[in-house]
Design a protein around this motif. Structure first.
Motif, PDB file in Angstrom:
ATOM      1  N   LEU A 158       0.947  -1.291   0.029  1.00  0.00           N
ATOM      2  CA  LEU A 158      -0.157   0.029  -0.048  1.00  0.00           C
ATOM      3  C   LEU A 158       0.654   1.600   0.701  1.00  0.00           C
ATOM      4  CD1 LEU A 158      -2.818  -0.919   3.042  1.00  0.00           C
ATOM      5  CD2 LEU A 158      -3.107  -0.804   0.301  1.00  0.00           C
ATOM      6  N   LEU A 159       0.628   2.289  -0.900  1.00  0.00           N
ATOM      7  CA  LEU A 159       1.230   3.372  -0.852  1.00  0.00           C
ATOM      8  C   LEU A 159       0.086   4.549  -0.850  1.00  0.00           C
ATOM      9  CD1 LEU A 159       3.801   5.221  -1.343  1.00  0.00           C
ATOM     10  CD2 LEU A 159       3.039   5.023  -3.868  1.00  0.00           C
ATOM     11  N   ALA A 160       0.274   5.146   0.705  1.00  0.00           N
ATOM     12  CA  ALA A 160      -1.054   6.302   0.679  1.00  0.00           C
ATOM     13  C   ALA A 160      -0.183   7.814   1.192  1.00  0.00           C
ATOM     14  CB  ALA A 160      -1.700   5.715   2.332  1.00  0.00           C
ATOM     15  N   ARG A 161      -0.922   8.669   0.740  1.00  0.00           N
ATOM     16  CA  ARG A 161      -0.842   9.968   1.501  1.00  0.00           C
ATOM     17  C   ARG A 161      -2.144  10.014   2.230  1.00  0.00           C
ATOM     18  NH1 ARG A 161      -1.359  15.458   1.122  1.00  0.00           N
ATOM     19  NH2 ARG A 161       0.143  16.826   0.308  1.00  0.00           N
ATOM     20  N   LEU A 162      -1.852  10.833   3.572  1.00  0.00           N
ATOM     21  CA  LEU A 162      -3.209  10.748   4.430  1.00  0.00           C
ATOM     22  C   LEU A 162      -2.749  11.906   4.719  1.00  0.00           C
ATOM     23  CD1 LEU A 162      -2.683   7.405   5.371  1.00  0.00           C
ATOM     24  CD2 LEU A 162      -4.140   7.945   4.391  1.00  0.00           C
ATOM     25  N   THR A 163      -3.464  12.978   5.554  1.00  0.00           N
ATOM     26  CA  THR A 163      -3.788  14.309   6.291  1.00  0.00           C
ATOM     27  C   THR A 163      -4.234  14.060   7.283  1.00  0.00           C
ATOM     28  OG1 THR A 163      -5.112  15.119   4.801  1.00  0.00           O
ATOM     29  CG2 THR A 163      -3.151  15.496   4.006  1.00  0.00           C
ATOM     30  N   ALA A 164      -4.125  13.861   8.412  1.00  0.00           N
ATOM     31  CA  ALA A 164      -4.752  14.184   9.386  1.00  0.00           C
ATOM     32  C   ALA A 164      -3.939  14.837  10.677  1.00  0.00           C
ATOM     33  CB  ALA A 164      -5.317  13.147  10.103  1.00  0.00           C
ATOM     34  N   GLY A 165      -5.080  15.051  11.849  1.00  0.00           N
ATOM     35  CA  GLY A 165      -3.326  15.906  12.950  1.00  0.00           C
ATOM     36  C   GLY A 165      -3.364  17.699  12.791  1.00  0.00           C
ATOM     37  N   ARG A 187      10.139   4.299  -4.577  1.00  0.00           N
ATOM     38  CA  ARG A 187      10.488   4.899  -5.660  1.00  0.00           C
ATOM     39  C   ARG A 187       9.227   4.527  -6.331  1.00  0.00           C
ATOM     40  NH1 ARG A 187      14.487   0.606  -8.703  1.00  0.00           N
ATOM     41  NH2 ARG A 187      15.464   0.874  -7.020  1.00  0.00           N
ATOM     42  N   TYR A 188       8.066   4.171  -6.620  1.00  0.00           N
ATOM     43  CA  TYR A 188       7.069   4.488  -7.485  1.00  0.00           C
ATOM     44  C   TYR A 188       6.606   6.160  -7.115  1.00  0.00           C
ATOM     45  CZ  TYR A 188       2.274   4.031  -8.853  1.00  0.00           C
ATOM     46  OH  TYR A 188       1.422   4.206 -10.431  1.00  0.00           O
ATOM     47  N   LEU A 189       6.872   6.496  -6.262  1.00  0.00           N
ATOM     48  CA  LEU A 189       6.462   8.230  -5.468  1.00  0.00           C
ATOM     49  C   LEU A 189       7.704   8.960  -5.961  1.00  0.00           C
ATOM     50  CD1 LEU A 189       4.455   9.391  -3.309  1.00  0.00           C
ATOM     51  CD2 LEU A 189       6.386   8.976  -1.794  1.00  0.00           C
ATOM     52  N   ALA A 190       8.757   8.202  -5.685  1.00  0.00           N
ATOM     53  CA  ALA A 190       9.602   9.687  -6.097  1.00  0.00           C
ATOM     54  C   ALA A 190       9.417   9.788  -7.874  1.00  0.00           C
ATOM     55  CB  ALA A 190      10.760   8.898  -6.258  1.00  0.00           C
ATOM     56  N   ARG A 191       9.295   8.456  -8.996  1.00  0.00           N
ATOM     57  CA  ARG A 191       9.336   8.807 -10.339  1.00  0.00           C
ATOM     58  C   ARG A 191       7.855   9.291 -10.362  1.00  0.00           C
ATOM     59  NH1 ARG A 191      12.171   3.185 -12.049  1.00  0.00           N
ATOM     60  NH2 ARG A 191      14.141   3.820 -11.312  1.00  0.00           N
ATOM     61  N   HIS A 192       6.691   9.290  -9.649  1.00  0.00           N
ATOM     62  CA  HIS A 192       5.354   9.821 -10.598  1.00  0.00           C
ATOM     63  C   HIS A 192       4.179  10.495  -9.365  1.00  0.00           C
ATOM     64  CE1 HIS A 192       5.653   6.346 -12.933  1.00  0.00           C
ATOM     65  NE2 HIS A 192       5.916   5.143 -12.349  1.00  0.00           N
ATOM     66  N   HIS A 193       5.171  11.057  -8.525  1.00  0.00           N
ATOM     67  CA  HIS A 193       4.900  12.208  -7.486  1.00  0.00           C
ATOM     68  C   HIS A 193       4.049  12.856  -8.182  1.00  0.00           C
ATOM     69  CE1 HIS A 193       7.927  15.254  -7.994  1.00  0.00           C
ATOM     70  NE2 HIS A 193       8.416  14.404  -8.098  1.00  0.00           N
ATOM     71  N   THR A 194       4.555  13.552  -9.562  1.00  0.00           N
ATOM     72  CA  THR A 194       3.823  14.930 -10.480  1.00  0.00           C
ATOM     73  C   THR A 194       2.853  14.389 -10.973  1.00  0.00           C
ATOM     74  OG1 THR A 194       5.953  15.450 -10.962  1.00  0.00           O
ATOM     75  CG2 THR A 194       3.619  16.030 -12.587  1.00  0.00           C
ATOM     76  N   ARG A 195       1.676  13.471 -11.307  1.00  0.00           N
ATOM     77  CA  ARG A 195       1.479  12.606 -11.993  1.00  0.00           C
ATOM     78  C   ARG A 195       0.365  12.258 -10.999  1.00  0.00           C
ATOM     79  NH1 ARG A 195      -0.775   7.349 -12.870  1.00  0.00           N
ATOM     80  NH2 ARG A 195       1.646   6.458 -12.209  1.00  0.00           N
ATOM     81  N   LEU A 196       0.830  11.965  -9.692  1.00  0.00           N
ATOM     82  CA  LEU A 196      -0.192  11.686  -8.430  1.00  0.00           C
ATOM     83  C   LEU A 196      -0.408  12.884  -8.330  1.00  0.00           C
ATOM     84  CD1 LEU A 196       2.335   8.949  -6.433  1.00  0.00           C
ATOM     85  CD2 LEU A 196      -0.006   8.462  -7.703  1.00  0.00           C
TER      86      LEU A 196
END
Length: 246
Positions: A158-165, A187-196
């Motif tokens: 699982l690759l997640a970006r979560l905001t809370a707190g 690696r997926y996050l680093a390479r595809h952060h623009t598309r995400l």
């Protein structure tokens, strides 16, 4: 060379120089905008500090798995390019809230207690099977779906970006069935952060299920996006009061 030819040469040279200067300025502006978008997505403004929370290798006392070290290197490049700094801590000793600083948390709940806490608080629709033996060992249960581990052949993360707190800085969670999947997710996050960022927004929440294919031959290099499981992962199943977590 007559005067007209000389003027023509000067005009061409001047045009080329202006184009060169404008091109350099445009490239610099585009690079600055790209860096700013990256900083916004990762919650890493200039001179900020983030947390790298890593689990222990369950096969070695107190050690960090080799693939988790490689995952940290992937993240270190992102952090450096954003103009930020990082503090490395163990998931076994982390005792602080989230939201004030960006956090990158690596590993499954058995290896990383911090991951267990994030799953319980932020991804209540995810259950991880803790059985050491049997066909369902380390299986991920997301909503009504089950994803089994096939070591070296098909492994999920699982690759997640979560905001809370209290703050608005995100938590990035890479929670995989094996350490090689954590590396693949970062690696997926680093390479595809623009598309995400384009798809989910620079401050959006998402949870993606990735599959690492044939890691025994390709390592962390071959990754498939299985599904966006944000809704199922962030929704607590009706009547669920306890979870069997790694």
């Amino acid at each position: 060379m007559d005067d007209e030819a000389l003027l023509l040469v000067i005009a061409v040279a001047a045009t080329a120089l202006v184009a060169l200067v404008l091109g350099a300025a445009l490239r610099g502006r585009l690079a600055t905008r790209a860096r700013r978008r990256q900083q916004n997505f990762f919650g890493l403004p200039d001179n900020s500090e983030c947390l790298l929370v890593v689990g222990r290798d369950t096969t070695a006392d107190g050690a960090v798995a080799r693939n988790d070290v490689l995952a940290l290197l992937e993240l270190a490049a992102v952090i450096r390019n954003s103009g930020a700094t990082a503090q490395l801590i163990s998931g076994e000793t982390a005792q602080q809230g989230f939201g004030e600083r960006t956090e990158f948390c690596l590993g499954g709940p058995v290896a990383n207690r911090r991951s267990a806490a994030h799953l319980s608080s932020l991804l209540p629709g995810v259950l991880v099977n803790t059985d050491a033996e049997g066909p369902d060992r380390w299986a991920l249960h997301i909503g009504s779906e089950r994803y089994r581990l096939d070591p070296g052949v098909a492994e999920y993360v699982l690759l997640a970006r979560l905001t809370a707190g209290e703050g608005d800085r995100p938590v990035f969670l890479a929670c995989g069935q094996r350490s090689v999947t954590n590396q693949a997710a970062t690696r997926y996050l680093a390479r595809h952060h623009t598309r995400l960022a384009r798809k989910h927004g620079s401050s959006g929440t998402f949870c993606l299920l990735l599959k690492v294919v044939n890691s025994q031959a390709y390592g962390a290099d071959v990754v498939e996006l299985v599904a966006d499981v944000t809704k199922a992962a962030t929704t607590r199943p009706p009547g669920l009061t306890t979870s069997k977590e790694l």
